[in-house]
Design a protein around this motif. Sequence first.
Motif, PDB file in Angstrom:
ATOM      1  N   LYS A  81      -0.129  -8.068   4.859  1.00  0.00           N
ATOM      2  CA  LYS A  81      -0.807  -6.927   5.442  1.00  0.00           C
ATOM      3  C   LYS A  81      -2.249  -6.863   4.922  1.00  0.00           C
ATOM      4  O   LYS A  81      -2.551  -7.361   3.835  1.00  0.00           O
ATOM      5  N   ALA A  82      -3.133  -6.253   5.689  1.00  0.00           N
ATOM      6  CA  ALA A  82      -4.475  -5.957   5.187  1.00  0.00           C
ATOM      7  C   ALA A  82      -4.364  -4.830   4.171  1.00  0.00           C
ATOM      8  O   ALA A  82      -3.786  -3.777   4.474  1.00  0.00           O
ATOM      9  N   VAL A  83      -4.891  -5.048   2.973  1.00  0.00           N
ATOM     10  CA  VAL A  83      -4.741  -4.073   1.883  1.00  0.00           C
ATOM     11  C   VAL A  83      -6.089  -3.876   1.193  1.00  0.00           C
ATOM     12  O   VAL A  83      -6.748  -4.842   0.819  1.00  0.00           O
ATOM     13  N   LEU A  84      -6.464  -2.603   1.015  1.00  0.00           N
ATOM     14  CA  LEU A  84      -7.637  -2.238   0.220  1.00  0.00           C
ATOM     15  C   LEU A  84      -7.187  -1.344  -0.915  1.00  0.00           C
ATOM     16  O   LEU A  84      -6.588  -0.290  -0.682  1.00  0.00           O
ATOM     17  N   GLY A  85      -7.462  -1.764  -2.154  1.00  0.00           N
ATOM     18  CA  GLY A  85      -7.146  -0.955  -3.317  1.00  0.00           C
ATOM     19  C   GLY A  85      -8.416  -0.420  -3.944  1.00  0.00           C
ATOM     20  O   GLY A  85      -9.373  -1.176  -4.156  1.00  0.00           O
ATOM     21  N   ILE A  86      -8.438   0.881  -4.256  1.00  0.00           N
ATOM     22  CA  ILE A  86      -9.625   1.528  -4.799  1.00  0.00           C
ATOM     23  C   ILE A  86      -9.308   2.087  -6.186  1.00  0.00           C
ATOM     24  O   ILE A  86      -8.421   2.934  -6.330  1.00  0.00           O
ATOM     25  N   CYS A  87     -10.010   1.602  -7.201  1.00  0.00           N
ATOM     26  CA  CYS A  87      -9.875   2.062  -8.583  1.00  0.00           C
ATOM     27  C   CYS A  87      -8.420   1.908  -9.050  1.00  0.00           C
ATOM     28  O   CYS A  87      -7.966   0.793  -9.243  1.00  0.00           O
ATOM     29  N   LEU A  88      -7.677   2.995  -9.207  1.00  0.00           N
ATOM     30  CA  LEU A  88      -6.259   2.874  -9.535  1.00  0.00           C
ATOM     31  C   LEU A  88      -5.559   1.970  -8.530  1.00  0.00           C
ATOM     32  O   LEU A  88      -4.655   1.213  -8.896  1.00  0.00           O
ATOM     33  N   GLY A  89      -5.977   2.027  -7.274  1.00  0.00           N
ATOM     34  CA  GLY A  89      -5.364   1.183  -6.251  1.00  0.00           C
ATOM     35  C   GLY A  89      -5.525  -0.298  -6.540  1.00  0.00           C
ATOM     36  O   GLY A  89      -4.601  -1.093  -6.325  1.00  0.00           O
ATOM     37  N   ALA A  90      -6.704  -0.706  -7.021  1.00  0.00           N
ATOM     38  CA  ALA A  90      -6.909  -2.107  -7.402  1.00  0.00           C
ATOM     39  C   ALA A  90      -6.030  -2.466  -8.597  1.00  0.00           C
ATOM     40  O   ALA A  90      -5.455  -3.564  -8.658  1.00  0.00           O
ATOM     41  N   GLN A  91      -5.915  -1.550  -9.547  1.00  0.00           N
ATOM     42  CA  GLN A  91      -5.064  -1.781 -10.705  1.00  0.00           C
ATOM     43  C   GLN A  91      -3.600  -1.890 -10.301  1.00  0.00           C
ATOM     44  O   GLN A  91      -2.841  -2.696 -10.856  1.00  0.00           O
ATOM     45  N   LEU A  92      -3.180  -1.090  -9.311  1.00  0.00           N
ATOM     46  CA  LEU A  92      -1.796  -1.153  -8.834  1.00  0.00           C
ATOM     47  C   LEU A  92      -1.503  -2.490  -8.161  1.00  0.00           C
ATOM     48  O   LEU A  92      -0.404  -3.030  -8.300  1.00  0.00           O
ATOM     49  N   ILE A  93      -2.471  -3.038  -7.429  1.00  0.00           N
ATOM     50  CA  ILE A  93      -2.281  -4.367  -6.846  1.00  0.00           C
ATOM     51  C   ILE A  93      -2.063  -5.390  -7.958  1.00  0.00           C
ATOM     52  O   ILE A  93      -1.135  -6.208  -7.907  1.00  0.00           O
ATOM     53  N   ALA A  94      -2.920  -5.340  -8.974  1.00  0.00           N
ATOM     54  CA  ALA A  94      -2.780  -6.271 -10.094  1.00  0.00           C
ATOM     55  C   ALA A  94      -1.422  -6.099 -10.780  1.00  0.00           C
ATOM     56  O   ALA A  94      -0.726  -7.087 -11.066  1.00  0.00           O
TER      57      ALA A  94
END
Length: 230
Positions: A81-94
């Motif tokens: 899926k297309a996914v954009l993580g912002i701040c906490l969102g980027a950390q959650l992807i990691a």
Amino acid sequence: MRAHYLQHVEFEGLGIIEQWLDAKGYEVSGSRMYAGDPLPDLDQVDLLIIMGGPMSVNDEQALPWLRDEKAFIRKALTADKAVLGICLGAQLIAAALGQRVYPNSQPEIGWFPVSGNTHHNGVAFHFPEEVRVLHWHGETFDLPHGSVLLASSDACRNQAFQLGRSVIGLQFHLEANRQLIDQFVTADAQALVPADWVQSAGQIRDIDDAALTATAALLDRVLTYLTEPQ
């Protein structure tokens, strides 16, 4: 096209992402994780947007819904899926991909520049050489395996990354408008403890229109890159 966002606190909403989605004709839905909203059926999601929040991805004991959210994000990544993580969102992807999330050497809160990485292989998203963005974080993360580092700052190396063709994580807030900035400053004022990379509430609120225009333009490019075939 259908977009779904994961929201972690009331004051960290979509900001100018909402206008972008409306202009592109997306059907938009969301899960307020803090309120116990259910996660969607992935088959009904074309674009997943993972918002920020003041908690840590490691707070699973206090916030058990983080476990389900990480599992859902992992499935979205596996499903391409297309996914954009912002701040906490980027950390959650990691974190969903098994990487560490841990305290940065110092908090980074306010309007500071990030510099694009010009040393990647050229197939990733082309980040600006330098752009001033809104930071609001105390933690950082290890890059997911196979990802490309897109941008860094003096206070924090891993500021933006890309995984494959359809996933981008940003440690900062391109979605910020003046309303959202005011909400951040009001709701999380306790984070504004004077430090080398922490601005005052006044400095954060008094950002010039040119900076907001630049971050909005970059956000448009990021979302377009993730959602339009190349």
